[in-house]
Design an enzyme around this catalytic site. Structure first.
Site, PDB file in Angstrom:
ATOM      1  N   VAL A  93       0.831  -1.206   0.000  1.00 20.20           N
ATOM      2  CA  VAL A  93       0.000   0.000   0.000  1.00 20.20           C
ATOM      3  C   VAL A  93       0.865   1.255   0.000  1.00 20.20           C
ATOM      4  CG1 VAL A  93      -1.707   1.300   1.333  1.00 20.20           C
ATOM      5  CG2 VAL A  93      -1.944  -1.172   1.085  1.00 20.20           C
ATOM      6  N   GLU A  94       1.998   1.218   0.686  1.00 19.04           N
ATOM      7  CA  GLU A  94       2.859   2.402   0.777  1.00 19.04           C
ATOM      8  C   GLU A  94       3.548   2.722  -0.559  1.00 19.04           C
ATOM      9  OE1 GLU A  94       3.946   4.789   3.093  1.00 19.04           O
ATOM     10  OE2 GLU A  94       2.128   4.233   4.178  1.00 19.04           O
TER      11      GLU A  94
END
Length: 239
Positions: A93-94
């Site tokens: 996600v990052e």
């Protein structure tokens, strides 16, 4: 009429004895069934899945880099007492596993770590941007920072939101009694990705095939495999 007969006629006939009502037997009590336990996955299967996930999500990286990233995820997760699959989901996600990812707020690398955070977590006061962009040191600092946030907030969802939006901001929002949905959505994204990764591991025969693969050459996963699609990287919230 004879008096004895008349007296007999006035006597009421004997009343039938009242029969107590018989209640139907109560149905047998149904014992509450305990919730189904989550399937226990041997650690070696989880480790193999982490290696396969990293290999699939970093197709452009050198094999040595992919192996080093997977080894660091496993080692740091064990050290911090964090689920390594959660770390994989957090990296996804990052940065979508882009080791060169940069945000406008100065967050760098796989886990979008800022240089001051890396210096603090790794006790390296001289660390610079190049260190934060190194996949190994980036994951080290990111997992240790997440462990610190877990200890501070005591809940995974709050720790995830603090990782993205900053601990000071989350503490202020908690004091005000309202965390906006757009900030809560971040933790939901990570948890949803974690569930996709777990479900991929739990597919019939998947864990066994991973465990049987050579340790240094985890099988590549097809990009179209369910739950393993790689969305475009999203910029992190400034922190």
């Amino acid at each position: 009429m004879r008096e004895d007969l008349a007296a007999a006629a006035e006597v009421s006939p004997p009343q039938a004895a009242a029969v107590p009502a018989i209640e139907p037997p109560a149905p047998p009590a149904v014992e509450a069934q305990p919730p189904a336990a989550e399937p226990q996955i041997p650690p070696e299967h989880v480790e193999a899945h982490v290696r396969a996930q990293v290999a699939q999500r970093m197709p452009g990286a050198a094999p040595t880099t992919r192996r080093k990233v997977a080894a660091t995820v496993l080692a740091e997760s064990s050290r911090a007492g964090v689920d390594p699959l959660l770390v994989v989901a957090l990296i996804h996600v990052e940065s979508s596993f882009n080791p060169r990812a940069r945000s406008r707020a100065g967050a760098l690398g796989l886990m979008q770590v800022r240089v001051p955070t890396l210096r603090e977590q790794l006790h390296r006061p001289q660390a610079r941007r190049a260190d934060a962009l190194d996949p190994h040191t980036n994951v080290q600092a990111g997992v240790r920072y997440f462990r610190q946030l877990l200890d501070t907030f005591g809940a995974t969802d709050l720790a995830l939101m603090a990782y993205n939006a900053g601990p000071g901001r989350i503490q202020r929002l908690l004091a005000e009694g309202d965390i906006p949905p757009r900030i809560r959505d971040y933790s939901r994204k990570v948890v949803a990705e974690l569930e996709r990764i777990r479900n991929a591991l739990l597919r019939p025969g998947r864990a066994e095939s991973l465990a049987a693969a050579p340790r240094g050459a985890a099988p590549e996963l097809p990009l179209a495999a369910p739950g393993l699609a790689r969305p475009a990287a999203e910029p992190s919230i400034a922190r």
